[in-house]
Enzyme design. Structure first.
Site, PDB file in Angstrom:
ATOM      1  N   HIS A  73       0.851  -1.192   0.000  1.00  0.00           N
ATOM      2  CA  HIS A  73       0.000   0.000   0.000  1.00  0.00           C
ATOM      3  C   HIS A  73       0.881   1.233   0.000  1.00  0.00           C
ATOM      4  O   HIS A  73       1.867   1.296   0.724  1.00  0.00           O
ATOM      5  CB  HIS A  73      -0.903   0.022   1.247  1.00  0.00           C
ATOM      6  CG  HIS A  73      -2.114  -0.837   1.095  1.00  0.00           C
ATOM      7  ND1 HIS A  73      -3.175  -0.789   1.957  1.00  0.00           N
ATOM      8  CD2 HIS A  73      -2.441  -1.770   0.164  1.00  0.00           C
ATOM      9  CE1 HIS A  73      -4.101  -1.653   1.571  1.00  0.00           C
ATOM     10  NE2 HIS A  73      -3.672  -2.260   0.497  1.00  0.00           N
ATOM     11  N   TYR A  94      -8.921   5.144   8.221  1.00  0.00           N
ATOM     12  CA  TYR A  94      -9.004   5.502   9.640  1.00  0.00           C
ATOM     13  C   TYR A  94     -10.102   6.562   9.741  1.00  0.00           C
ATOM     14  O   TYR A  94      -9.951   7.660   9.197  1.00  0.00           O
ATOM     15  CB  TYR A  94      -7.685   6.107  10.131  1.00  0.00           C
ATOM     16  CG  TYR A  94      -6.545   5.114  10.280  1.00  0.00           C
ATOM     17  CD1 TYR A  94      -5.758   4.749   9.187  1.00  0.00           C
ATOM     18  CD2 TYR A  94      -6.239   4.562  11.525  1.00  0.00           C
ATOM     19  CE1 TYR A  94      -4.697   3.848   9.335  1.00  0.00           C
ATOM     20  CE2 TYR A  94      -5.181   3.666  11.682  1.00  0.00           C
ATOM     21  CZ  TYR A  94      -4.421   3.313  10.584  1.00  0.00           C
ATOM     22  OH  TYR A  94      -3.388   2.431  10.734  1.00  0.00           O
ATOM     23  N   PRO A 142      -2.758   0.315  19.181  1.00  0.00           N
ATOM     24  CA  PRO A 142      -2.587  -0.191  17.807  1.00  0.00           C
ATOM     25  C   PRO A 142      -2.809   0.833  16.690  1.00  0.00           C
ATOM     26  O   PRO A 142      -2.570   0.520  15.526  1.00  0.00           O
ATOM     27  CB  PRO A 142      -3.636  -1.310  17.723  1.00  0.00           C
ATOM     28  CG  PRO A 142      -4.660  -0.953  18.742  1.00  0.00           C
ATOM     29  CD  PRO A 142      -3.936  -0.273  19.847  1.00  0.00           C
ATOM     30  N   LYS A 169       2.409   0.008  15.110  1.00  0.00           N
ATOM     31  CA  LYS A 169       3.850  -0.029  15.356  1.00  0.00           C
ATOM     32  C   LYS A 169       4.349  -1.236  16.158  1.00  0.00           C
ATOM     33  O   LYS A 169       5.558  -1.500  16.181  1.00  0.00           O
ATOM     34  CB  LYS A 169       4.280   1.239  16.123  1.00  0.00           C
ATOM     35  CG  LYS A 169       4.197   2.506  15.314  1.00  0.00           C
ATOM     36  CD  LYS A 169       5.341   2.591  14.328  1.00  0.00           C
ATOM     37  CE  LYS A 169       5.075   3.605  13.237  1.00  0.00           C
ATOM     38  NZ  LYS A 169       5.331   3.123  11.901  1.00  0.00           N
ATOM     39  N   TYR A 194       4.530   6.938   9.928  1.00  0.00           N
ATOM     40  CA  TYR A 194       3.721   5.746   9.646  1.00  0.00           C
ATOM     41  C   TYR A 194       4.538   4.678   8.919  1.00  0.00           C
ATOM     42  O   TYR A 194       4.485   3.493   9.264  1.00  0.00           O
ATOM     43  CB  TYR A 194       2.486   6.135   8.814  1.00  0.00           C
ATOM     44  CG  TYR A 194       1.408   5.080   8.811  1.00  0.00           C
ATOM     45  CD1 TYR A 194       0.386   5.106   9.743  1.00  0.00           C
ATOM     46  CD2 TYR A 194       1.433   4.038   7.878  1.00  0.00           C
ATOM     47  CE1 TYR A 194      -0.599   4.124   9.766  1.00  0.00           C
ATOM     48  CE2 TYR A 194       0.462   3.046   7.890  1.00  0.00           C
ATOM     49  CZ  TYR A 194      -0.548   3.099   8.833  1.00  0.00           C
ATOM     50  OH  TYR A 194      -1.512   2.122   8.852  1.00  0.00           O
TER      51      TYR A 194
HETATM   52  C1  PHB Z   1      -4.782  -4.430  11.139  1.00  0.00           C
HETATM   53  O1  PHB Z   1      -4.880  -4.665   9.929  1.00  0.00           O
HETATM   54  O2  PHB Z   1      -5.001  -5.316  11.982  1.00  0.00           O
HETATM   55  C2  PHB Z   1      -4.386  -3.078  11.587  1.00  0.00           C
HETATM   56  C3  PHB Z   1      -4.077  -2.117  10.646  1.00  0.00           C
HETATM   57  C4  PHB Z   1      -3.721  -0.841  11.061  1.00  0.00           C
HETATM   58  C5  PHB Z   1      -3.679  -0.541  12.393  1.00  0.00           C
HETATM   59  C6  PHB Z   1      -3.963  -1.509  13.345  1.00  0.00           C
HETATM   60  C7  PHB Z   1      -4.332  -2.779  12.937  1.00  0.00           C
HETATM   61  O3  PHB Z   1      -3.350   0.721  12.789  1.00  0.00           O
END
Ligand code: PHB
Ligand code: APR
Length: 387
Positions: free
Chosen positions: A68, A197, A288, A292, A379
């Site tokens: 991505h 997000y 999460p 990271k 990120y």
């Molecule tokens: C996930 O795909 O489980 C995932 C992706 C991004 C995050 C946290 C978890 O910030």
């Protein structure tokens, strides 16, 4: 080397040492089945991917991992694209489940013939302040003792190794958040091309994925909620409401797994005591939101492996002596970034002042190239402080 814990930290460290010709024994208290089926996050930084390739476990990752180059931030009814790679020197991320990384590392370890013991019990450390630390444990019903040069505590947040650092020498920094995530794994093609997000008045939502057939979605909930009390239809309804967008539909499918995780920030300093070195979640936890956790564990393992290689080659203890400080610099950057992303995106009670600050920050990050570049380089992983 004695390594306690076969999560990403312990397995990566073992693999790095194996490649450098340093013998190690990995001790894990759960079954292989259990370790290989814990659903965890799934975002790998560029540097993590490079390391996994370098140690010979990149084949399936290269085949099945999904690259991505950006993420979406959604708020106030609109979705904004953040072009991570364009903003961060061409570096993107790879979507590949942590569970899959663990499976690949376990397969490689077992194939190499080096020891990895599952279902050990009563693991205790002795003599970490001496130059002959020991790990006492029970395996297959027999009491065993492993004498080592160095012990790596890779046993996660709830492990026992951190307890061998006298409390008066250990400083702990901690923050708990008044919310958690309800996560689902659903057998349906992801409705999105890149992660979303979403900030919403009903609470945060995250749309992620595992493969072209598997979606991984999350919604903000109370930290102690019972996942089973959430009906599937109710979860989809919340996801739809929090991510709604004109002209876009969230596809639904059978929910294969659901679970609630609390959110915590935690740092133990120092990460070393005598011949004991803490690696990964044993020393630090991030919420999460910044994805990271795994990346930090892998970075610690690399730093420790490099220092051990130097030491075993007779080039001194400089790397080992600097281990804690080197890791904690990267850890604190990730702590800040994860805290910042978390605070910007989650609903925190009924606080209209905070909500306006969040929206202002989101508008800034999605309209200023400088602000977006700062998010992007954090990120995808900061290389400058990783040296
Ligand atoms: C996930 O795909 O489980 C995932 C992706 C991004 C995050 C946290 C978890 O910030
Ligand atoms: N003895 C042996 N093994 C233990 C013990 C013990 N007393 N206690 C815990 N373990 C094992 C756990 O069963 C687990 O397999 O240690 C391992 C720790 O693994 P993780 O918790 O995955 O931690 P880490 O390897 O540091 O990886 C960090 O994983 O937990 C996620 O979100 C976290 O992504 C981050 C990454």
């Amino acid at each position: 080397m004695g390594i306690v814990g076969a999560g990403p930290a312990g397995l990566t460290l073992a693999r790095l040492l194996e490649r450098a010709g340093i013998e190690s024994v990995v001790l894990e208290d759960r079954t292989r089945e259990h370790v290989e089926h814990r659903t965890r996050a799934g975002v790998l930084e560029h540097g993590t991917v490079d390391l996994l390739r370098d140690v010979g476990v990149g084949e399936r990752l290269d085949r099945e991992g999904i690259v991505h180059r950006g993420i979406h931030l959604q708020f106030a009814g609109a979705r904004h694209h953040v072009p991570l790679a364009e903003l961060a020197g061409g570096r993107g991320i790879v979507i590949y489940g942590q569970t899959e990384v663990v499976k690949d590392l376990i397969a490689a370890r077992l194939e190499s013939g080096h020891p990895l013991l599952f279902e050990v019990a009563d693991v205790r450390l002795a003599g970490v302040e001496t130059d002959r630390p020991r790990i006492l444990f029970v395996h297959a019903g027999a009491q065993r003792e492993l004498e080592c040069d160095v012990v790596a505590g890779c046993d996660g947040f709830h492990g026992i190794t951190r307890g061998s650092i006298p409390s008066e020498l250990l400083r702990v920094y901690e923050r708990e958040y008044p919310y958690g995530w309800l996560g689902i794994l659903a057998a349906v093609a992801p409705s999105i091309d890149e992660l979303v997000y979403a900030h919403h008045e009903r609470g945060f939502a995250l749309l992620s994925l595992r493969s072209p057939e598997l979606s991984r979605y999350y919604i903000q909930c109370a930290p102690d909620e019972d996942a089973d009390a959430w009906e599937d239809a109710h979860i989809w309804e919340e996801l739809r409401r929090r991510t709604a967008l004109d002209g876009w539909e969230l596809e639904e499918g059978p929910i294969l797994e659901k679970g609630v995780t609390g959110m915590r920030s935690f740092v133990a300093d120092p990460m070393r005591h005598g011949r004991l070195f803490l690696v990964g979640d044993a020393a630090h936890i991030v919420p999460p939101t910044g994805a990271k956790g795994l990346n930090l564990a892998v970075a610690d393992a690399r730093t420790l492996a490099e220092a051990l290689v130097e030491w075993y080659a007779g080039r001194g203890t400089a790397g080992l002596d600097a281990y804690s400080e080197t890791c904690l610099r990267r850890v604190w950057r990730a702590e800040h970034f994860s805290y910042w992303m978390t605070s910007m995106l989650h609903r925190n009670g009924d606080d209209p002042f905070e909500e306006q600050l969040q929206l202002s920050q989101l508008r800034y990050v999605t309209s200023s190239r400088a602000a977006a570049a700062s998010l992007a380089e954090n990120y995808v992983g900061l290389t400058t402080i990783m040296a």
